[in-house]
Design an enzyme around this catalytic site. Sequence first.
Site, mmCIF file in Angstrom:
data_model
loop_
_atom_site.group_PDB
_atom_site.id
_atom_site.type_symbol
_atom_site.label_atom_id
_atom_site.label_comp_id
_atom_site.label_asym_id
_atom_site.label_seq_id
_atom_site.Cartn_x
_atom_site.Cartn_y
_atom_site.Cartn_z
ATOM 1 N N ASP A 622 0.745 -1.185 0.012
ATOM 2 C CA ASP A 622 0.007 0.032 -0.065
ATOM 3 C C ASP A 622 0.807 1.328 -0.044
ATOM 4 O O ASP A 622 1.353 1.620 0.991
ATOM 5 C CB ASP A 622 -1.098 -0.130 1.200
ATOM 6 N N ASN A 680 -8.822 1.304 -3.486
ATOM 7 C CA ASN A 680 -9.148 1.789 -2.034
ATOM 8 C C ASN A 680 -10.501 2.239 -2.305
ATOM 9 O O ASN A 680 -10.873 3.229 -3.118
ATOM 10 C CB ASN A 680 -8.213 2.597 -1.212
ATOM 11 N N PHE A 685 -13.013 8.535 -0.569
ATOM 12 C CA PHE A 685 -11.968 8.369 -1.214
ATOM 13 C C PHE A 685 -12.062 7.057 -1.925
ATOM 14 O O PHE A 685 -12.362 5.939 -1.374
ATOM 15 C CB PHE A 685 -10.562 8.184 -0.815
#
Length: 760
Positions: A622, A680, A685
Amino acid sequence: MADGAHRFPGTGPFYYNQYNQQNHHPRHLARSGSPVNSGRGSYTNDTPSPSRSPVSQASSHNPYAMYSQGHQQGQHVMMNGGQHQRFMQPGLGHKYQHQSYQQHHAQQTNHHSQNQNGGHGIGHQHTFSSGTLSNATPHFTPNNLHNGNSSNSQVGGINDNFIPNQHWQRQMQLAAESRQAQSAPHHHCKKEGVISRVSKVVEPTPAEEAVEEGEEERNRATTVGEIQRQDWDALDCSGQGMRAISTSIFAYKFLKKLYLDHNRLSRLDPIVGHLRNLTHLDVSNNQIMELPEEIGMLVNLKELLVFDNNLQTLPYEVGYLFKLETLGIDGNPLDEDLKEHIVHHGTKSLITHLRENAAPGTPPNERPRVEIDTSPASEILSVLSYNILCDKYATKSHYGYTPSDVLSWDYRREVILNELKDHNADIVCLQEVDRESFDEYFRRELAVNDYRGVFWPKTRAKTMAEKDAKLVDGCATFYKGSKYICLDKVLIDFANTAINRPDMKGEHDTFNRVMPRDHVAVVTFLENRMTGSRIIVGNAHIFWDPAFEDVKVVQVAILLEQISKQAEKWAKYAPCTDKAAFRQSEVEGQGNPDSADEPAPEPSPSLEYSSGPQIPLIICGDFNAAAGSGVYDLITHGSLPGNHPDLGNRGYGSLTREGMAHPFKLKSAYSTTAELSFTNYTPSFIGVIDYIWYSTNALQVRHLLGSVDEEYLRRVPGFPNHHFPSDHLALKAEFSVRQRKETRGTDITNGAQREWERSA
């Protein structure tokens, strides 16, 4: 623009300027001073006002009173109603509490003479001077509601002894205001026009609001950039008698307020779910019989008004609206159980009830297998990368749209484990794994499927007691024990490495920005038992905050620098001396009797590499960075100048003086076709921040795990949920190891040394 509402009282949609709107944030009273109309407060029909005729109690009980009084009165109620009492400055209203009725009655004659035309009447904003309206009389009382209706008559199932609470008072107040304004087209726009001319307050930026809320997000990877000017963000289509709404309206995804009330709509188009920035939606006084499931996509809603429709039930997806403060349902033949929640306990109670009792719903179609290269290969390996959302970060404040039982770690870890087993990748890189979960769950459960693991937590664990250290998350790498041998493993501590670099020791940015972030990366050096090929696997979690793009770049630069140093050492690593192969059936304890006498396959010798970049390299993790960022450019281009905008003219030794570079030829596995639309997925977001990078000189992508079913996403505002246990997606890529022309190595197997020469 403020006068536009009165000059153009047409029947079409009305747009109004967000810069002319009154901001309601209470902190502006102290920051910007008192608004001009700060004395304005809530009132009822019995409250004296210099701009409104007194209404007798008898007339208020008349069911036709709002029509006999004329629609001008309704407009004034909307302009001066209780919902704007937030503009009031404490203390100013009291000097008007004893205002004489004679003074009021003397002024009302002039008011009526000016107010023969509803649009012109609103234009006389000079009657709304500071403190003109009194807040002495409460806006709502249990026995004296707007239009003379008692609380008992508004919603069935309420006994005579019911005392309206604050939630229901607010409900009835808004319902009455809505009904009184039903014959005034664009009444929301006109109301805002008057307010904007009375007082102006600067609207806070999203960043300011986040700071005041005092809540830090765990993993919001949005980037800091210029805020685009949007001259209007509200659309008023009220009172037009429309039977249908053009779907082009729902293309205005920047809208925050949408008013469709007092029309003749029989349905709310499911495409309304596209307006994910909406905070206010009013569809009152229509003929809507049901709300679409897509209403749950509007997770930023704070006010949803559906007064006076034909709703008998509400979709469970309304439970996603965890920010909703007011759900206006009065005037609907709603199910008694749903009414009970909102009447006695308020909107939040109803939202919680719907969310916690929602069924899992139809699962999405399986993510497809995207074929890239189907040519034969002598060696194939598969890699999976997954940020599994650590339990301590899975809080209701961040994931209020997720049912409690689904957000629980007991539920999520089981779904994660099943997902890992289903993908059955050769190498698995997990982020946000705490030590307790690694030791007591994943390592034990995955061992059954032939996995061995390497784990390191963030460096803060070193300073904690053992009990607390167990809850610190880090990175865990698993590999198939029957296929690979772990030759070496390395922890990369970004902060410690930075402050110990001679060129970065004296840089204050290093101490103030990089050192406080204790993120780590785990690097393993593996060898294939059968083919003898070796591979470097990096597993990293980079800092999330968009205000620290420079820190992200420095962390990735250190990651690549350390891998480069280790790769040079590992290129000279001695041949493996113990590569005894064993059957998968033996690992599982289910040997095949028919193959018991078959000889074990002969392992190949360890391959040699002349330099570090020749060793196949895969880096998963990530990275909290999007395409075009400094992090992305450094990895894919192989270098980054020291004056890159993401570094912000800060000093990080030679990294900023000379720039940064690495010797690897890296590419995102998913960029071979096109990056996924997101990795994500949350209401705040949606984007790509997770990657599987690979060295193009040594590996070739064969297939990828595809995207999520788009039809399924149309009704899901964010992860985690019943079907996706983390807010991140699992990424999976299959590679073939490129053939090398010639290698020579020495292998010692079972104590016997042999020379090997092969073409692989």
